[in-house]
Design a protein around this motif. Structure first.
Motif, PDB file in Angstrom:
ATOM      1  N   GLY C  22      31.696  23.866   5.723  1.00  0.00           N
ATOM      2  CA  GLY C  22      31.058  25.178   5.605  1.00  0.00           C
ATOM      3  C   GLY C  22      29.619  25.045   5.135  1.00  0.00           C
ATOM      4  O   GLY C  22      28.710  25.692   5.672  1.00  0.00           O
ATOM      5  N   LEU C  26      26.277  26.199   7.145  1.00  0.00           N
ATOM      6  CA  LEU C  26      25.285  27.126   6.567  1.00  0.00           C
ATOM      7  C   LEU C  26      23.889  26.496   6.552  1.00  0.00           C
ATOM      8  O   LEU C  26      22.897  27.134   6.932  1.00  0.00           O
ATOM      9  N   PHE C  29      22.474  26.207  10.271  1.00  0.00           N
ATOM     10  CA  PHE C  29      21.975  27.458  10.831  1.00  0.00           C
ATOM     11  C   PHE C  29      20.703  27.906  10.115  1.00  0.00           C
ATOM     12  O   PHE C  29      19.767  28.400  10.742  1.00  0.00           O
ATOM     13  N   PRO C  36      23.025  33.617   8.739  1.00  0.00           N
ATOM     14  CA  PRO C  36      24.275  32.957   8.306  1.00  0.00           C
ATOM     15  C   PRO C  36      25.537  33.700   8.720  1.00  0.00           C
ATOM     16  O   PRO C  36      26.614  33.107   8.745  1.00  0.00           O
ATOM     17  N   SER C  37      25.412  34.975   9.069  1.00  0.00           N
ATOM     18  CA  SER C  37      26.638  35.693   9.442  1.00  0.00           C
ATOM     19  C   SER C  37      27.249  35.146  10.727  1.00  0.00           C
ATOM     20  O   SER C  37      28.402  35.445  11.036  1.00  0.00           O
ATOM     21  N   VAL C  38      26.470  34.322  11.468  1.00  0.00           N
ATOM     22  CA  VAL C  38      27.033  33.665  12.653  1.00  0.00           C
ATOM     23  C   VAL C  38      28.255  32.827  12.276  1.00  0.00           C
ATOM     24  O   VAL C  38      29.215  32.719  13.046  1.00  0.00           O
ATOM     25  N   VAL C  39      28.212  32.252  11.071  1.00  0.00           N
ATOM     26  CA  VAL C  39      29.351  31.470  10.594  1.00  0.00           C
ATOM     27  C   VAL C  39      30.621  32.319  10.615  1.00  0.00           C
ATOM     28  O   VAL C  39      31.686  31.884  11.063  1.00  0.00           O
ATOM     29  N   ILE C  40      30.501  33.568  10.156  1.00  0.00           N
ATOM     30  CA  ILE C  40      31.672  34.444  10.128  1.00  0.00           C
ATOM     31  C   ILE C  40      31.993  34.965  11.531  1.00  0.00           C
ATOM     32  O   ILE C  40      33.158  35.108  11.898  1.00  0.00           O
ATOM     33  N   ILE C  41      30.950  35.225  12.332  1.00  0.00           N
ATOM     34  CA  ILE C  41      31.199  35.681  13.710  1.00  0.00           C
ATOM     35  C   ILE C  41      32.056  34.653  14.445  1.00  0.00           C
ATOM     36  O   ILE C  41      32.998  35.002  15.154  1.00  0.00           O
ATOM     37  N   GLU C  42      31.724  33.360  14.263  1.00  0.00           N
ATOM     38  CA  GLU C  42      32.542  32.327  14.898  1.00  0.00           C
ATOM     39  C   GLU C  42      33.988  32.425  14.427  1.00  0.00           C
ATOM     40  O   GLU C  42      34.912  32.243  15.208  1.00  0.00           O
ATOM     41  N   MET C  43      34.175  32.722  13.132  1.00  0.00           N
ATOM     42  CA  MET C  43      35.542  32.808  12.606  1.00  0.00           C
ATOM     43  C   MET C  43      36.303  33.985  13.210  1.00  0.00           C
ATOM     44  O   MET C  43      37.516  33.918  13.373  1.00  0.00           O
TER      45      MET C  43
END
Ligand code: NA
Ligand code: NA
Lengths: 318, 176, 418
Positions: C22, C26, C29, C36-43
């Motif tokens: 993680g 972070l 990106f 950083p919200s791309v990390v959650i979008i992928e999830m």
């Protein structure tokens, strides 16, 4: 090889090597050339950036600047866009072209309201019913184990009226489910059925299109706003050229696919005018239920008027 | 938690922690039970009535996400995450505590940023997300992200505090 | 770059891997100025993965089985049928481990649940201690190629390949491995006396296991008979095991269920979280077109598919002996998949190669997980286990070569039934 000043990252569900991706690459190359390398595109095909929803989210936060969306996916954001997907609506490519030309300015407005720029519309083509045996009558269809895409209010309402309870599966699950018999009936374009190999497990096609599938190449309005008017015009012109060509290419692929399918032993089963008339009644019933909900009254009126005019031959008068 | 025995840490914190873990366990059990029953009910409908309910499959996919992320919270609470431990075997207890404090600190910092990412995601989803299953706004279905990462942050923080506490307690007899 | 190295250092001192991955995502990106919200979008893409549901449900079924009396019963019935063979108990140990791993997925469970039963039985039957420990250690991950193995499902989820095909593909390579080890066991040639069974009538034993015997068939007939998709087969298995163990055998009390469910979901949560963060870090690699850059680089040095596969095997054996199987899959599959596609390796075949390598990695010195688990379980120094498992490791490596260079071993059944 200098880095482009404006690099746009574009994703699509269409697989690498398909007509859609190939055309996009030609479009991108010409834009880059015409802008002296200042505008560039990077393409992520085959759904590697996720499905329509994930692509849209990434568009929002700026990881992506555009995408080739499917009608089902992007209609969750701009619901008017699904109006052309009404089943058993179009009878010819001429009707589609006319409707698209008439509706595109309205679609553009609707997308703009959401901060999106509709660059061009794309086509998947006429959608046919594929099954493991001939299924022409409504009774046949009711007896089938039918697949439907998830989250599409229009299809759900229509099948519901026909008293068909579809089995919702995502696209990757359809082929294996056709094979194991979990479902025996699915909808796809002729070209799509070859790309996804569905025809191998469902080799009977009802020879009357169920509906029309299409999509859109959309960019984030904010990303485009940084471009000069000259460059924007280059994109628009080049898009006009390549994406209207793409529609012709898609149609050609679908026609060629018919020959390929026949050579592979797929049977096209003719339907009867009576069956079609009944299905159209169900369609009208569905329209009454969903107009103003699944899409706006206004957009439906415009579409309806366009088709009525064309069909009654008034078209030439304007 | 393996390094912090019951006597060394404040019993109140411990009781609260155990309470939280119990709640989390009950919650994931309910979600898992719902998953099993809904999936089997859907199969039954298809076998015996020639059709299923369209909302069950999307609901199941959300349940997988919710139960999995809550399971991840539980894994944090029980210190049960997948980890390499190349040098852990070699260290003395005291030194181990210091290493543990170091990793805890790192976990807390990274969790803060992950939690922040969930909040950024959520605000964008509230604005643009549109609606999802049962006509509910899609951000409601994804509310589990800030909840889970918030809880993970909480558990790492508790663990860090407990480790500091153990260090302050001074040398303890090794219990193995 | 330095920050990334520090994050990796933290992995070595026991930081949960999801935190390290993680953090890398972070930082990556951030370095290219992506929100950083791309990390959650992928999830969120996890909620669009219909295959995923089979993981928690099979994990639960596997946990139930290992907490119940199933291991003893399976062992008993196997002895009934195979006890007369020369080397019979060794063969039984191999088969039981395979079946048990296929259902529970994690090799640790097999060594812990079965090791304690098998080792004393084998010693009593006159097998040498070294042979017995080596066999149990190396068969602790046997069965990862048989349905409904969790790592196989996870490969399908990550690579977006068909799980029913992967299940079919694993069968011949799995049996090849099993047969080779069985032949070795035959050669050990100890004849079993059957004394423990003397007090029980064969029919009695058959009756005892009658509820657990149908389990593999629920999955096979369910999926290949067109009654269930993989996720549904998992749900039916979970419900069936729940009913059988709680209400028929009564091995597990109803009030124990929340704890067992909590345990299963803890395991699933750990896997899901690793999967989630590695989707984010993979997305960074895709965003920067790194897999295709790596492919271009490798391709300038390696032309042949076979050389590529050789290097892949070496790489995977190393990865498999360092990382646990789930993190190895989520981290390496997305990277290798496009490169392997460039060398025209069938993704189903690739999946079997991956699983075989990671399985062998479990018992590869110096850090293979099975060696540590067995050392802990049998209370023996790790070096003794290195030596004990060496001949078995050799046999497994032979099967790896066969599986890698004869793709039809993996693909024949897929073509036959697919
Ligand atoms: Na991925
Ligand atoms: Na390993």
């Amino acid at each position: 090889l200098a880095k482009p000043k404006h690099m746009f990252k574009i994703a699509s569900l269409a697989p690498e090597g398909s007509v859609w991706v190939n055309s996009f690459k030609e479009f991108a190359a010409e834009v880059t050339e015409k802008t002296n390398g200042e505008v560039g595109f990077r393409i992520y095909p085959g759904g590697i950036m996720g499905d329509d929803k994930a692509m849209y989210r990434k568009l929002r936060v700026g990881q992506l600047h555009g995408g080739g969306f499917t009608m089902t996916g992007i209609s969750e954001i701009v619901d008017d866009f699904r109006v052309m997907a009404i089943p058993f609506l179009f009878q010819s490519y001429e009707e589609m072209d006319k409707a698209r030309k008439q509706l595109q300015p309205m679609f553009k407005e609707r997308f703009a309201e959401k901060g999106l720029h509709l660059v061009a519309m794309t086509e998947v083509g006429f959608i046919y019913t594929f099954s493991n045996r001939p299924r022409v009558t409504i009774a046949d269809l009711q007896a089938a184990k039918t697949w439907a895409p998830t989250d599409d209010p229009l299809t759900s309402a229509f099948l519901n009226n026909l008293k068909i309870s579809p089995i919702a599966l995502t696209i990757p699950d359809v082929l294996s489910s056709l094979q194991t018999g979990l479902i025996d009936t699915a909808f796809n374009s002729l070209y799509g059925s070859i790309i996804l190999q569905w025809y191998t497990k469902a080799p009977f096609v009802t020879d009357a299109p169920y509906g029309y599938a299409y999509g859109a190449f959309i960019m984030n309005a904010k990303a485009i706003a940084k471009l000069s008017d000259v460059y924007l015009a280059v994109i628009e012109e080049t898009a006009d050229k390549y994406f209207s060509e793409l529609i012709q290419k898609t149609r050609k692929s679908n026609e060629e696919s018919r020959a390929v399918l026949i050579s592979q032993g797929v049977k096209f089963i003719p339907t009867t005018p009576e069956e079609l008339a009944t299905l159209e009644q169900y369609r009208d019933q569905t329209i009454e239920q969903v107009r103003g909900k699944a899409f706006s009254e206004e957009i439906y009126q415009t579409l309806d008027q366009t088709l009525t005019e064309l069909r009654s031959g008034k078209d030439g008068v304007n | 938690m393996e390094l912090t025995d019951t006597d060394a840490s404040p019993s109140l914190t411990n009781r609260i922690l155990n309470g939280i873990i119990k709640c989390e366990e009950v919650l994931v059990s309910l979600l898992l039970t719902a998953m099993i029953l809904l999936a089997c009910y859907q199969i039954g409908l298809r076998w015996f009535t020639s059709g299923g309910l369209p909302w069950i499959d999307p609901l199941l996919r959300y349940l997988v996400l919710w139960s999995g992320l809550l399971g991840a919270v539980l894994a944090t609470a029980k210190d049960n995450h997948i980890a390499l431990d190349a040098i852990g075997y070699l260290l003395q207890r005291k030194l181990k505590l210091w290493v543990h404090l170091l990793t805890d600190g790192f976990c807390v910092i990274v969790s803060v940023f992950l939690f922040r990412a969930t909040l950024l995601f959520l605000s964008s989803e509230i604005e643009y997300g549109g609606s999802s299953l049962f006509g509910l706004d899609s951000w409601l279905w994804f509310l589990i992200f800030p909840i889970a990462f918030g809880m993970i942050l909480l558990h790492f923080s508790i663990d860090a505090v407990t480790t500091v506490w153990s260090l302050l307690q001074g040398p303890q007899p090794d219990k193995q | 770059m330095i920050v990334k190295l520090i994050a990796i250092l933290f992995a070595l001192i026991g930081t949960p891997l999801f935190i390290v991955i993680g953090a890398l995502a972070l930082i990556s990106f951030h370095s290219v100025d992506i929100d950083p919200s791309v990390v959650i979008i992928e999830m969120t893409r996890l909620s669009d993965t219909p295959l995923l549901i089979s993981l928690p449900l099979f994990i639960f079924a596997g946990t139930m089985l290992s907490e119940s009396g199933a291991p003893e019963r399976i062992l008993k019935i196997s002895r009934l049928f195979l006890g007369w063979l020369p080397g019979g108990l060794a063969v039984i140990a191999l088969l039981v481990c395979a079946v048990f791993t296929a259902f529970t997925g994690a090799s640790g469970v097999t060594i812990f649940a079965l090791g304690g039963l098998l080792l004393p039985a084998m010693l009593k039957d006159g097998y040498s201690e070294r042979f017995s420990m080596g066999l149990i250690t190396s068969s602790g991950s046997l069965g990862l190629l048989f349905p409904p193995s969790l790592p196989l499902i996870l490969f399908g989820v990550i690579a977006e390949t068909r799980i029913d095909h992967l299940f079919l593909a694993g069968i011949i390579p799995g049996f090849l491995m099993l047969i080779l080890l069985c032949v070795y066991a035959f050669r050990s040639g100890v004849v079993h006396t059957r004394e423990e069974l003397a007090d029980q009538h064969p029919l009695q034993i058959l009756k005892e296991t009658v509820w657990e015997l149908p389990l593999p068939f629920i999955i096979i007939i369910g999926i290949y008979g067109g009654f269930l998709v993989a996720g549904e087969a998992a749900a039916v298995t979970a419900l069936y095991v729940l009913i059988v163990e709680v209400f028929i055998y009564r091995d597990i009390k109803l009030r124990q269920i929340p704890e067992i469910m909590g345990k299963s979901m803890t395991l699933f949560g750990g896997i899901l979280l690793i999967l989630a963060v590695s989707m984010a870090s993979t997305n960074y690699l895709i965003d920067q077109e790194i897999p295709s850059k790596i492919f271009t680089f490798i391709n300038t040095y390696i032309d042949s598919k076979y050389t590529f596969l050789l290097l892949l095997n070496v790489f995977l054996l190393i990865v498999g002996s360092i990382l646990d199987i789930f993190s190895a899959l989520v981290l390496v599959v997305p990277l290798i998949l496009p490169i392997a596609a460039g060398y025209d390796v069938n993704p189903i075949h690739l999946g079997i190669i991956f699983l075989t390598n990671l399985q062998i990695g479990y018992c590869t010195p110096p850090v293979g997980l099975n060696l540590f688990l067995a050392s802990y379980r049998f209370k023996r120094p790790i070096f003794e286990l290195y030596r004990a498992s060496l001949p078995f490791l050799g046999l497994l490596l032979i099967t790896l070569v066969l599986i890698t260079y004869f793709p039809w071993l993996s693909l024949a059944l897929v073509e036959w039934f697919g």
